[in-house]
Scaffold this motif. Structure first.
Motif, PDB file in Angstrom:
ATOM      1  N   SER A 277      -1.570   3.057  10.077  1.00 60.25           N
ATOM      2  CA  SER A 277      -1.626   3.232   8.621  1.00 60.25           C
ATOM      3  C   SER A 277      -1.546   4.713   8.253  1.00 60.25           C
ATOM      4  O   SER A 277      -0.809   5.098   7.332  1.00 60.25           O
ATOM      5  N   SER A 278      -2.291   5.547   8.962  1.00 52.07           N
ATOM      6  CA  SER A 278      -2.261   6.989   8.688  1.00 52.07           C
ATOM      7  C   SER A 278      -0.870   7.550   8.964  1.00 52.07           C
ATOM      8  O   SER A 278      -0.384   8.416   8.225  1.00 52.07           O
TER       9      SER A 278
ATOM     10  N   PHE B 243      -6.079   9.649  -0.345  1.00 47.12           N
ATOM     11  CA  PHE B 243      -5.184   9.536  -1.484  1.00 47.12           C
ATOM     12  C   PHE B 243      -4.480   8.187  -1.489  1.00 47.12           C
ATOM     13  O   PHE B 243      -4.272   7.573  -2.534  1.00 47.12           O
ATOM     14  N   ALA B 244      -4.109   7.720  -0.316  1.00 46.63           N
ATOM     15  CA  ALA B 244      -3.465   6.408  -0.209  1.00 46.63           C
ATOM     16  C   ALA B 244      -4.423   5.307  -0.679  1.00 46.63           C
ATOM     17  O   ALA B 244      -4.001   4.362  -1.370  1.00 46.63           O
ATOM     18  N   ALA B 245      -5.695   5.409  -0.303  1.00 50.17           N
ATOM     19  CA  ALA B 245      -6.684   4.407  -0.707  1.00 50.17           C
ATOM     20  C   ALA B 245      -6.866   4.424  -2.226  1.00 50.17           C
ATOM     21  O   ALA B 245      -6.900   3.369  -2.874  1.00 50.17           O
TER      22      ALA B 245
ATOM     23  N   SER C  46      -4.737   5.507  -4.426  1.00 52.94           N
ATOM     24  CA  SER C  46      -3.484   5.041  -5.040  1.00 52.94           C
ATOM     25  C   SER C  46      -3.423   3.529  -5.050  1.00 52.94           C
ATOM     26  O   SER C  46      -2.981   2.918  -6.032  1.00 52.94           O
ATOM     27  N   ASP C  47      -3.835   2.900  -3.961  1.00 45.01           N
ATOM     28  CA  ASP C  47      -3.806   1.441  -3.851  1.00 45.01           C
ATOM     29  C   ASP C  47      -4.730   0.812  -4.887  1.00 45.01           C
ATOM     30  O   ASP C  47      -4.341  -0.123  -5.599  1.00 45.01           O
TER      31      ASP C  47
ATOM     32  N   LEU D 259      -1.727  18.446   1.100  1.00 47.54           N
ATOM     33  CA  LEU D 259      -1.455  17.111   1.635  1.00 47.54           C
ATOM     34  C   LEU D 259      -0.595  17.188   2.893  1.00 47.54           C
ATOM     35  O   LEU D 259      -0.718  16.338   3.786  1.00 47.54           O
TER      36      LEU D 259
ATOM     37  N   HIS E 128       1.257   6.523   6.101  1.00 48.56           N
ATOM     38  CA  HIS E 128       0.888   7.309   4.924  1.00 48.56           C
ATOM     39  C   HIS E 128       1.542   8.692   4.975  1.00 48.56           C
ATOM     40  O   HIS E 128       2.073   9.181   3.973  1.00 48.56           O
ATOM     41  N   ARG E 129       1.444   9.300   6.130  1.00 40.19           N
ATOM     42  CA  ARG E 129       1.997  10.648   6.292  1.00 40.19           C
ATOM     43  C   ARG E 129       3.491  10.650   6.005  1.00 40.19           C
ATOM     44  O   ARG E 129       4.013  11.520   5.304  1.00 40.19           O
TER      45      ARG E 129
ATOM     46  N   SER F 250      -4.657  15.303   7.015  1.00 39.74           N
ATOM     47  CA  SER F 250      -4.444  13.857   7.229  1.00 39.74           C
ATOM     48  C   SER F 250      -5.511  13.034   6.522  1.00 39.74           C
ATOM     49  O   SER F 250      -5.237  11.936   6.021  1.00 39.74           O
TER      50      SER F 250
ATOM     51  N   ARG G 181      -4.074   6.244  13.549  1.00 43.63           N
ATOM     52  CA  ARG G 181      -3.812   4.836  13.237  1.00 43.63           C
ATOM     53  C   ARG G 181      -2.391   4.685  12.680  1.00 43.63           C
ATOM     54  O   ARG G 181      -1.824   5.646  12.128  1.00 43.63           O
TER      55      ARG G 181
ATOM     56  N   VAL H 219       4.058  10.188   2.212  1.00 43.55           N
ATOM     57  CA  VAL H 219       3.749  11.399   1.444  1.00 43.55           C
ATOM     58  C   VAL H 219       4.866  12.420   1.621  1.00 43.55           C
ATOM     59  O   VAL H 219       5.331  13.032   0.651  1.00 43.55           O
TER      60      VAL H 219
ATOM     61  N   VAL I 196      -4.699  12.639   2.973  1.00 40.49           N
ATOM     62  CA  VAL I 196      -3.574  11.716   2.825  1.00 40.49           C
ATOM     63  C   VAL I 196      -4.085  10.275   2.820  1.00 40.49           C
ATOM     64  O   VAL I 196      -3.692   9.466   1.976  1.00 40.49           O
ATOM     65  N   ASP I 197      -4.963   9.965   3.780  1.00 43.33           N
ATOM     66  CA  ASP I 197      -5.518   8.601   3.840  1.00 43.33           C
ATOM     67  C   ASP I 197      -6.359   8.293   2.610  1.00 43.33           C
ATOM     68  O   ASP I 197      -6.302   7.194   2.062  1.00 43.33           O
TER      69      ASP I 197
ATOM     70  N   LYS J 200       0.833  -1.215   0.000  1.00 40.03           N
ATOM     71  CA  LYS J 200       0.000   0.000   0.000  1.00 40.03           C
ATOM     72  C   LYS J 200       0.858   1.252   0.000  1.00 40.03           C
ATOM     73  O   LYS J 200       0.537   2.238  -0.650  1.00 40.03           O
TER      74      LYS J 200
ATOM     75  N   LEU K 244       0.974   4.104  -2.891  1.00 41.78           N
ATOM     76  CA  LEU K 244       0.853   5.537  -2.589  1.00 41.78           C
ATOM     77  C   LEU K 244       2.004   6.317  -3.214  1.00 41.78           C
ATOM     78  O   LEU K 244       1.793   7.369  -3.837  1.00 41.78           O
TER      79      LEU K 244
ATOM     80  N   LEU L  65      -3.444  12.171  -9.092  1.00 42.11           N
ATOM     81  CA  LEU L  65      -3.062  10.763  -9.158  1.00 42.11           C
ATOM     82  C   LEU L  65      -2.601  10.381 -10.572  1.00 42.11           C
ATOM     83  O   LEU L  65      -1.674   9.600 -10.736  1.00 42.11           O
TER      84      LEU L  65
END
Lengths: 192, 223
Positions: free
Chosen positions: A72-73, B45-47, B49-50, B35, A76-77, B39, A70, A80, B42-43, A32, A36, B19
């Motif tokens: 995961s967050s 965008f990550a979803a 992207s996946d 971004l 992610h941070r 937060s 979390r 990024v 960011v989450d 994941k 990203l 993206l």
């Protein structure tokens, strides 16, 4: 043993210098985070490097994780921020390899450790799930995602072809990706 | 960023543009700055992207290796002008808006109506024609009342046999069904539009005969 633990418990153990616990976190989130980074940078080789750097940065800053968000967050941070750093570094070097606004990005595939032969079965299963999930999408969403990914059309070209407003095309793609995400999460691939 | 702000984040819909690398430089800078502070984005965008990367992998590993199928065009097939539409084609096209079942039902109704109309017309003509069979003369029969006594002046008159219409015999009409006809010498021949069949009553004749015989007897008595 580590598979049954939550991300927060693994972080606590990793803070206590349990490297295997941090290894389990990497195994769970490497794909994941890589996705990203690929979304941020558009190149697989650069995304691989960025993901690598992100996990190294996370390991070094384990003690800074306070449990407010979390895991995961938090990851992610970190990813990024890593990608943004790389982009700024590239900009200052005047070596921006991502074209502005034309939608074309290098799709060069470079095998990395994440795609080692040991993960072939997992990969095949994932591809099967993705095929099912895309096929199950409503037609109006599926056609936009296929035009973008298979025909590499720009949003404007899709808008002209389907005779839809540009905002509608973007909205449909956004909805399609969110629905795909939900479907893939319902049928997770068992990580070996 | 508060939950309310994240729910209404205006950058959410623009994530796909970033993206897929379809942002201009300035738009990209704005989004990347956002971004760094949001937060939730960011989450999200990550979803995205996946999910996007999953499709990208599928496309690359299953579609790209596929061989493009050979397209064969039948060059030898003559390509000519379409046949000119006939009157039937134009007639059918008039009803193109009607669905086939409705069109068939309408056509069946029309045909049925034509059949009924034809039947009625044919029957009517036949009935009229048969009522006017040439050579047939209808007369009005006057039948003597047996209860009326013979007047005095008539007593001297030689009895004569009442001219009775001969028993009508069925004569086949030239172009029609069999109907009773009368000979041309019949008196009081009056053509009538509606036939009245003359009763053939042998009993009638007997009664009349009886009265005549009585008259004869009275004459004999009178001298």
């Amino acid at each position: 043993m580590y598979k049954d633990l939550s991300d927060e418990q693994l972080v606590e153990m990793a803070v206590a210098d349990d490297r295997d616990a941090f290894g389990e976190i990497v195994r769970r989130w490497e794909r994941k985070i890589f996705a990203l980074c690929f979304g941020m940078l558009g190149r697989e080789d650069e995304a691989g490097d960025a993901a690598q750097e992100a996990f190294i940065s996370a390991y070094r800053n384990l003690k800074n994780f306070r449990g407010e968000a979390r895991v995961s967050s938090w990851l992610h941070r970190i990813a990024v921020n890593q990608c943004l750093t790389i982009k700024r570094r590239q900009k200052t070097r005047a070596e921006d390899r991502i074209d502005d606004g034309d939608g074309s990005e290098d799709r060069t595939f470079i095998a990395s450790a994440m795609y080692s032969p040991a993960k072939q079965t997992e990969q095949a299963e994932r591809l099967h799930l993705v095929r099912q999930a895309v096929t199950a999408l409503p037609t109006d969403l599926r056609q936009v995602i296929v035009m973008k990914e298979f025909e590499d059309m720009t949003f404007q070209e899709i808008s002209d072809t389907l005779e839809l407003p540009l905002s509608t095309v973007k909205s449909r793609l956004y909805t399609a990706l969110k629905q795909l995400k939900m479907r893939l999460e319902r049928s997770p691939v068992e990580v070996v | 960023m508060s939950r309310d702000e994240t729910m209404n984040c205006r950058f959410e819909q623009e994530m796909v543009s970033y993206l897929y690398g379809e942002f201009g430089q300035s738009e990209r800078d704005v989004f990347e700055s956002h971004l760094e502070t949001c937060s939730s984005c960011v989450d999200q965008f990550a979803a995205l992207s996946d999910a996007r990367f999953s499709v990208f992998e599928w496309q690359r590993e299953e579609f790209v290796p596929m061989e493009t199928p050979a397209i064969e065009i039948p060059w030898n097939t003559p390509v000519g002008k379409p046949a000119p539409a006939g009157w039937l084609t134009g007639f059918v096209e008039l009803f193109a808006f009607v669905r086939p079942p409705l069109a068939m039902a309408a056509g069946a109704l029309v045909l049925f109506g034509i059949a009924i109309g034809s039947f009625v017309l044919l029957n009517g003509e036949t009935e009229v024609a048969s009522n006017r069979v040439p050579g047939v003369v209808e007369i009005e029969e006057t039948i003597a009342d047996e209860n009326i006594a013979t007047p005095e002046f008539a007593k001297d008159i030689e009895p004569r046999e009442t001219e009775r219409a001969p028993v009508p015999q069925a004569v086949k009409a030239p172009d029609g069904p069999r109907r009773a006809t009368r000979p041309a010498t019949t008196r009081n021949a009056t053509p009538v539009s509606r036939p009245r069949s003359v009763p053939v009553l042998s009993e009638f004749r007997d009664v009349e005969d009886r009265s005549l015989r009585l008259a004869d007897m009275l004459d004999d008595i009178g001298g």
